[in-house]
Scaffold this motif. Structure first.
Motif, PDB file in Angstrom:
ATOM      1  N   ASN A 192      -6.345  -4.224   8.627  1.00  0.00           N
ATOM      2  CA  ASN A 192      -6.914  -2.877   8.723  1.00  0.00           C
ATOM      3  C   ASN A 192      -5.939  -1.783   8.304  1.00  0.00           C
ATOM      4  O   ASN A 192      -6.279  -0.604   8.315  1.00  0.00           O
ATOM      5  N   GLY A 193      -4.694  -2.193   8.013  1.00  0.00           N
ATOM      6  CA  GLY A 193      -3.714  -1.197   7.614  1.00  0.00           C
ATOM      7  C   GLY A 193      -2.886  -0.650   8.764  1.00  0.00           C
ATOM      8  O   GLY A 193      -2.104   0.281   8.579  1.00  0.00           O
ATOM      9  N   SER A 194      -3.025  -1.249   9.950  1.00  0.00           N
ATOM     10  CA  SER A 194      -2.226  -0.795  11.095  1.00  0.00           C
ATOM     11  C   SER A 194      -0.952  -1.621  11.196  1.00  0.00           C
ATOM     12  O   SER A 194      -0.984  -2.842  11.015  1.00  0.00           O
TER      13      SER A 194
ATOM     14  N   PRO B 196       4.520  11.701  -3.433  1.00  0.00           N
ATOM     15  CA  PRO B 196       5.691  12.514  -3.116  1.00  0.00           C
ATOM     16  C   PRO B 196       5.621  13.885  -3.791  1.00  0.00           C
ATOM     17  O   PRO B 196       5.334  13.982  -4.984  1.00  0.00           O
TER      18      PRO B 196
ATOM     19  N   TYR C 101       8.106   3.864   0.011  1.00  0.00           N
ATOM     20  CA  TYR C 101       6.904   4.036  -0.824  1.00  0.00           C
ATOM     21  C   TYR C 101       7.254   4.886  -2.046  1.00  0.00           C
ATOM     22  O   TYR C 101       6.925   4.541  -3.191  1.00  0.00           O
ATOM     23  N   GLY C 102       7.947   5.975  -1.821  1.00  0.00           N
ATOM     24  CA  GLY C 102       8.328   6.860  -2.932  1.00  0.00           C
ATOM     25  C   GLY C 102       9.197   6.153  -3.953  1.00  0.00           C
ATOM     26  O   GLY C 102       8.994   6.305  -5.168  1.00  0.00           O
TER      27      GLY C 102
ATOM     28  N   LEU D  43       7.068   3.677  -5.971  1.00  0.00           N
ATOM     29  CA  LEU D  43       6.263   4.417  -6.950  1.00  0.00           C
ATOM     30  C   LEU D  43       7.137   4.871  -8.123  1.00  0.00           C
ATOM     31  O   LEU D  43       6.739   4.765  -9.290  1.00  0.00           O
TER      32      LEU D  43
ATOM     33  N   ALA E 198       0.846  -1.195   0.000  1.00  0.00           N
ATOM     34  CA  ALA E 198       0.000   0.000   0.000  1.00  0.00           C
ATOM     35  C   ALA E 198       0.880   1.243   0.000  1.00  0.00           C
ATOM     36  O   ALA E 198       1.990   1.216   0.518  1.00  0.00           O
ATOM     37  N   PRO E 199       0.391   2.348  -0.577  1.00  0.00           N
ATOM     38  CA  PRO E 199       1.078   3.622  -0.337  1.00  0.00           C
ATOM     39  C   PRO E 199       0.999   3.946   1.151  1.00  0.00           C
ATOM     40  O   PRO E 199       0.111   3.442   1.844  1.00  0.00           O
ATOM     41  N   THR E 200       1.912   4.764   1.634  1.00  0.00           N
ATOM     42  CA  THR E 200       1.924   5.119   3.058  1.00  0.00           C
ATOM     43  C   THR E 200       0.564   5.682   3.466  1.00  0.00           C
ATOM     44  O   THR E 200       0.059   6.618   2.847  1.00  0.00           O
ATOM     45  N   GLY E 201      -0.024   5.071   4.484  1.00  0.00           N
ATOM     46  CA  GLY E 201      -1.347   5.489   4.957  1.00  0.00           C
ATOM     47  C   GLY E 201      -2.469   4.629   4.404  1.00  0.00           C
ATOM     48  O   GLY E 201      -3.600   4.722   4.857  1.00  0.00           O
ATOM     49  N   GLY E 202      -2.154   3.773   3.439  1.00  0.00           N
ATOM     50  CA  GLY E 202      -3.184   2.960   2.812  1.00  0.00           C
ATOM     51  C   GLY E 202      -3.246   1.552   3.368  1.00  0.00           C
ATOM     52  O   GLY E 202      -2.419   1.145   4.179  1.00  0.00           O
ATOM     53  N   ARG E 203      -4.247   0.800   2.922  1.00  0.00           N
ATOM     54  CA  ARG E 203      -4.356  -0.594   3.363  1.00  0.00           C
ATOM     55  C   ARG E 203      -4.804  -1.535   2.243  1.00  0.00           C
ATOM     56  O   ARG E 203      -5.388  -2.581   2.497  1.00  0.00           O
ATOM     57  N   GLU E 204      -4.501  -1.144   1.003  1.00  0.00           N
ATOM     58  CA  GLU E 204      -4.764  -2.017  -0.145  1.00  0.00           C
ATOM     59  C   GLU E 204      -3.510  -2.077  -0.996  1.00  0.00           C
ATOM     60  O   GLU E 204      -2.767  -1.094  -1.092  1.00  0.00           O
TER      61      GLU E 204
ATOM     62  N   LEU F 296       9.903  13.366  -5.755  1.00  0.00           N
ATOM     63  CA  LEU F 296      10.487  12.614  -4.643  1.00  0.00           C
ATOM     64  C   LEU F 296      11.820  13.268  -4.315  1.00  0.00           C
ATOM     65  O   LEU F 296      12.701  13.346  -5.162  1.00  0.00           O
TER      66      LEU F 296
ATOM     67  N   CYS G 114      -6.640   4.864  -2.620  1.00  0.00           N
ATOM     68  CA  CYS G 114      -6.456   3.625  -1.856  1.00  0.00           C
ATOM     69  C   CYS G 114      -7.217   3.728  -0.535  1.00  0.00           C
ATOM     70  O   CYS G 114      -7.213   4.783   0.115  1.00  0.00           O
ATOM     71  N   SER G 115      -7.870   2.637  -0.131  1.00  0.00           N
ATOM     72  CA  SER G 115      -8.580   2.697   1.153  1.00  0.00           C
ATOM     73  C   SER G 115      -7.561   2.907   2.268  1.00  0.00           C
ATOM     74  O   SER G 115      -6.439   2.435   2.191  1.00  0.00           O
TER      75      SER G 115
ATOM     76  N   ILE H 178      -4.114  10.225   1.650  1.00  0.00           N
ATOM     77  CA  ILE H 178      -2.881   9.603   1.156  1.00  0.00           C
ATOM     78  C   ILE H 178      -2.244  10.568   0.161  1.00  0.00           C
ATOM     79  O   ILE H 178      -2.911  11.079  -0.732  1.00  0.00           O
TER      80      ILE H 178
ATOM     81  N   ARG I 205      -1.433  -1.452  -3.921  1.00  0.00           N
ATOM     82  CA  ARG I 205      -1.456  -0.546  -5.075  1.00  0.00           C
ATOM     83  C   ARG I 205      -0.086  -0.450  -5.747  1.00  0.00           C
ATOM     84  O   ARG I 205       0.055   0.180  -6.787  1.00  0.00           O
ATOM     85  N   LEU I 206       0.928  -1.034  -5.113  1.00  0.00           N
ATOM     86  CA  LEU I 206       2.276  -1.037  -5.679  1.00  0.00           C
ATOM     87  C   LEU I 206       2.865  -2.418  -5.472  1.00  0.00           C
ATOM     88  O   LEU I 206       2.591  -3.077  -4.466  1.00  0.00           O
TER      89      LEU I 206
ATOM     90  N   VAL J 283      -5.998   7.752   9.258  1.00  0.00           N
ATOM     91  CA  VAL J 283      -5.359   8.437   8.125  1.00  0.00           C
ATOM     92  C   VAL J 283      -6.431   9.206   7.359  1.00  0.00           C
ATOM     93  O   VAL J 283      -7.421   8.628   6.939  1.00  0.00           O
TER      94      VAL J 283
ATOM     95  N   ALA K  73      -5.795   3.442   6.171  1.00  0.00           N
ATOM     96  CA  ALA K  73      -5.608   2.855   7.498  1.00  0.00           C
ATOM     97  C   ALA K  73      -6.321   3.732   8.532  1.00  0.00           C
ATOM     98  O   ALA K  73      -6.594   4.907   8.275  1.00  0.00           O
TER      99      ALA K  73
END
Lengths: 350, 350
Positions: free
Chosen positions: A207-209, B311, A232-233, A236, A148-154, B176, B299-300, B308, A156-157, B305, B302
């Protein structure tokens, strides 16, 4: 039946035989087998013959097109784009790397991107192609979305990966080969078995935690990018340079190796080469790389540290050792390869 | 006297005046002032006007050569090497970046390295130069040794930094811009003041052991590379591409900005540009970058948050806000700049 050690040449011949029966042309079979054995020799077993069964499955099901021939879509003095035609990632990536090396030989630097490819094994294999020709090489790939991207929970990368190889003088080359995930799933599974906690930077729960419980990670959790938002950067960025720039798959358009084996996975790569003597004489560069390696190794050490390594040094030493001792294969993998060999009429060398 | 907000243009004029009195040519003074204000506008205050006093000190003492003119040492179709002649890092890096962009315009991709340079401020400033011209830009720099290789306890690598800028379509560009250290010293000093523990991945104590005590970190400790050995590898790689490849300073040969102000710091950079339409039509690329940005943002999330980011997004929004509201300067910095201005006969705009 327990772990055994198999000479690399015998294991390569076995892979070659399997790939031949699966419809790859001899040169493509040889290249792919060589790439898998390269990983095993260097101790990167996650990218070695353990992948042969899924490669076979995808070749049979159509997710890898055994008849593909990579095509050059467009070409400039220092840039090109390759269409892998959904064939072996190894084949497309090697065409790209060799083209980058040829172009860099003329202009100093080149980048070649690849679309419509597949899993290409160990990135360092391509990055190291330029070493003997006085080049720094880079190979990067995207992968199916599992982070997941930072803060996400799916997802995507992908656990997108990058390798850079730098020739040295009297020392082995510096070879940085890294994925952008904090850890491989295997380490989390091991912690589960051993009922150990994991560092909270490794994985997310469903849950993304962040979690220190390997069971929570394994239950629909995700690997975290390494180093927080910087990882994450970088992940991406690799997806942009590989998937977006090539016109190929990126983010959720890419499938993992194990999903939908009958369907191309839309993996994309980017390869680059830099000719060192376009900047300074190669002998000077070799001496300077030896010096920086020496400065790392000679650094005074933290308590309990016996030795300081530079990237690629451990793999280099493993390669020397395994070239003599053979590749260790555990019982389960032996059995899996034996079954595959029997199906294809290729005798396993163990 | 407390925090005040100063319009960016007024602060730029102040910097420009100071640099002129310190002997920089008008165009070089303008460029350096613009680079510092760029950082402040984007909220990267560590690389903004806070550096003006040390820049002034080095210009007076000779560590920055105000009369330097960067020289092209060697040049190929897609590669070049610049000798910064120990002048302003901003000036040498901009020459390098513009040369990389010009070459990439012809061949598709180019790399230009710089030796004998100095602190160049915010890396993103150079990486973003190609955005309007349909290019992906990269700028990297080494720095004085303040980090140890993994397992070590002496400074052998700088908090080397890298920026990559990617143009988007309807969204702001992806930028970034990251150092290879886990954290800035400022955050450790803040934890000291607030008597808080720090994560054990941030710093080493003076023996080279990870510590969660900010006082132990500040007592002759070191910042850790971000993300463990991967961050170490990336920092080493930047030093190779900047310092080693350019024939300039690397590892312990580089001095930090604050050491020996009368002596050149031997900083080295590398800049690269990639022309997007050598790979695919620019409009397609813009649309694809917009799509991947959308995939990250949507993205869903956490728990806890709200949003999202990609950079550069936070910096872009800060830039918009500070362009209107001005640059916040705390009392201590105001006083420092006022004293400098008085010495140089330049009136501070606050």
């Amino acid at each position: 039946m327990s772990e055994t050690k198999v000479p690399a040449a015998e294991l390569a011949t076995f892979c070659l035989g399997c790939f031949g029966r699966l419809g790859l042309a001899p040169e493509e079979a040889r290249l792919t087998a060589d790439n898998l054995l390269f990983a095993n020799l260097r101790g990167v077993d996650s990218h070695g013959v353990i992948r042969l069964p899924i490669y076979a499955q995808r070749l049979r099901a159509g997710g890898f097109n055994s008849k593909a021939r990579p095509q050059v879509v467009c070409e400039h003095e220092s840039a090109a784009l390759i269409d892998g035609q959904h064939g072996m990632g190894q084949v497309a990536a090697m065409v790209a790397m060799e083209l980058a090396i040829a172009k860099a030989g003329k202009t100093g630097v080149a980048v070649v991107s690849v679309k419509n490819s597949n899993h290409f094994g160990a990135s360092a294999y391509y990055a190291m192609r330029g070493l003997e020709r006085g080049m720094i090489g880079l190979a990067a790939t995207n992968a199916g979305p599992t982070m997941a991207p930072t803060g996400g929970r799916e997802g995507r990368l992908g656990n997108n990966a990058l390798a850079v190889a730098v020739p040295a003088g009297s020392h082995p080359p510096i070879v940085l080969d890294m994925a952008t995930g904090a850890v491989a799933w295997g380490k989390i599974f091991l912690a589960q078995q051993e009922k150990r906690k994991i560092p909270p930077t490794w994985a997310l729960d469903k849950n993304g935690s962040p979690t220190d419980d390997p069971n929570a990670a394994a239950d629909q959790g995700l690997i975290q990018p390494f180093g927080g938002y910087k990882g994450y950067g970088l992940s991406l960025l690799i997806d942009i340079l590989a998937g977006v720039l090539s016109g190929g798959g990126f983010s959720t358009h890419v499938r993992t190796l194990y999903q939908k084996v009958e369907t191309p996975s839309q993996v994309a790569h980017t390869c680059a080469a830099l000719r060192i003597d376009a900047f300074l004489p190669l002998a000077d560069f070799h001496q300077r790389v030896d010096e920086i390696i020496g400065l790392m190794r000679s650094c005074s050490r933290a308590p309990g540290v016996e030795r300081i390594f530079v990237p690629g040094e451990i793999e280099h030493e493993t390669q020397r050792r395994r070239s003599v001792e053979g590749i260790p294969l555990n019982a389960a993998l032996q059995e899996e390869l034996r079954v595959l060999g029997a199906e294809l009429g290729v005798k396993a060398p163990f």
